[in-house]
Enzyme design. Structure first.
Site, PDB file in Angstrom:
ATOM      1  N   ASN A 136      -0.957   1.450   4.735  1.00  0.00           N
ATOM      2  CA  ASN A 136      -0.768   2.626   5.595  1.00  0.00           C
ATOM      3  C   ASN A 136      -1.166   3.926   4.883  1.00  0.00           C
ATOM      4  O   ASN A 136      -0.905   5.010   5.381  1.00  0.00           O
ATOM      5  CB  ASN A 136       0.685   2.711   6.077  1.00  0.00           C
ATOM      6  CG  ASN A 136       1.669   2.968   4.948  1.00  0.00           C
ATOM      7  OD1 ASN A 136       1.282   3.058   3.780  1.00  0.00           O
ATOM      8  ND2 ASN A 136       2.943   3.087   5.283  1.00  0.00           N
ATOM      9  N   GLU A 143       5.394   7.924   2.308  1.00  0.00           N
ATOM     10  CA  GLU A 143       4.951   7.284   3.544  1.00  0.00           C
ATOM     11  C   GLU A 143       4.297   8.305   4.483  1.00  0.00           C
ATOM     12  O   GLU A 143       4.625   9.496   4.438  1.00  0.00           O
ATOM     13  CB  GLU A 143       6.156   6.644   4.260  1.00  0.00           C
ATOM     14  CG  GLU A 143       6.922   5.617   3.417  1.00  0.00           C
ATOM     15  CD  GLU A 143       6.172   4.287   3.247  1.00  0.00           C
ATOM     16  OE1 GLU A 143       4.934   4.251   3.357  1.00  0.00           O
ATOM     17  OE2 GLU A 143       6.845   3.276   2.986  1.00  0.00           O
TER      18      GLU A 143
END
Ligand code: PGA
Length: 254
Positions: A136, A143
């Protein structure tokens, strides 16, 4: 940014180890940022080999790891303390007092994160930070999202990270939901960065990080703003690059 194409994973690991070796030879008291996960395992094996052959001395090297799962004690086989001990630390002559990882079970998270930042600063800052990349686009456990934390902090892991890391646990439920990670600012302050990526499952994240817009939705894309990044990719991880990016044979760095 320098992009180096390796023939395969073993070649990538050797090229990475030779860059780290040169950095330690140039500066024996190098402050080295370390990563965990599957990608740097070959690099650690190469460094251990070079150490055993008498070609590397870690006695003055200082290390700081990117992250640790929140809630795991250091002797838990899934912790990054355990990973580092098993795969690297116990095989080389690093001094225990020179080795640092974020604590997995701090009494006070905020104070522990601040202490980690202070320890990095007291060591003179990170000279060379090794990074992997998540599918990702995460680096460390930063994140994707609307905003990124600058400094070491407690992170809620993204669902896709929990799924991706389930391969190291007996089931997905066992994967910790949180971690303590260096922030994007901690990483960007490193003087040099070495990003390693291997395998087709990283190809999209690599293309977005290296050739896409700079965005917090792909945290690794912020590396485009760093003045000294070397990226070593195997063919599969480079598979979605558009071909316009310059590639080099050997990992020279600024
Ligand atoms: P991996 O993890 O090396 O295990 O693929 C990389 C990362 O998630 O940063």
């Amino acid at each position: 940014m320098k992009i180096v194409l390796a023939r395969d994973y073993q070649h990538l690991s050797r090229l990475g180890a030779s860059l780290v070796t040169r950095a330690i030879k140039q500066k024996p008291n190098l402050v080295l940022g370390l990563a965990t996960g599957e990608t740097p395992l070959g690099l650690y094996q190469e460094l251990v080999k070079l150490y055993r052959q008498g070609n590397l001395d870690f006695s003055r090297v200082v290390t700081f790891n990117l992250d640790e799962y929140y809630g795991l004690p250091p002797d838990d086989p899934h912790s990054y303390h355990y990973y580092m001990e098993t795969n690297f630390f116990k095989h080389v002559n690093l001094r225990r007092e020179n080795v640092h990882l974020p604590p997995g079970r701090p009494e006070n998270v905020v104070a522990a994160c601040a202490a980690y930042e202070a320890a990095i600063a007291a060591a003179g800052g990170i000279d060379l930070q090794i990074l992997g990349i998540g599918q990702n686009g995460h680096i460390g456990f930063n994140e994707p999202g609307a905003a990124l934390n600058a400094t070491t902090h407690l992170v809620d892991l993204a669902p896709e990270t929990i799924l991706a890391n389930a391969r190291f646990f007996s089931c997905v439920e066992e994967v910790p939901r949180r971690a303590i990670s260096m922030g994007i600012g901690t990483i960007m302050k490193a003087r040099r960065i070495l990003l390693l990526a291997s395998g087709e499952d990283k190809a999209l994240a690599v293309a977005q990080a290296l050739e896409g817009p700079v965005t917090t939705r792909v945290p690794a894309s912020l590396l485009q703003l760093h003045p000294c990044v070397t990226v070593i990719l195997d063919r599969a991880a480079a598979g979605q690059l558009n071909g316009k990016t310059n590639r080099e044979e050997e990992p020279v760095c600024c």
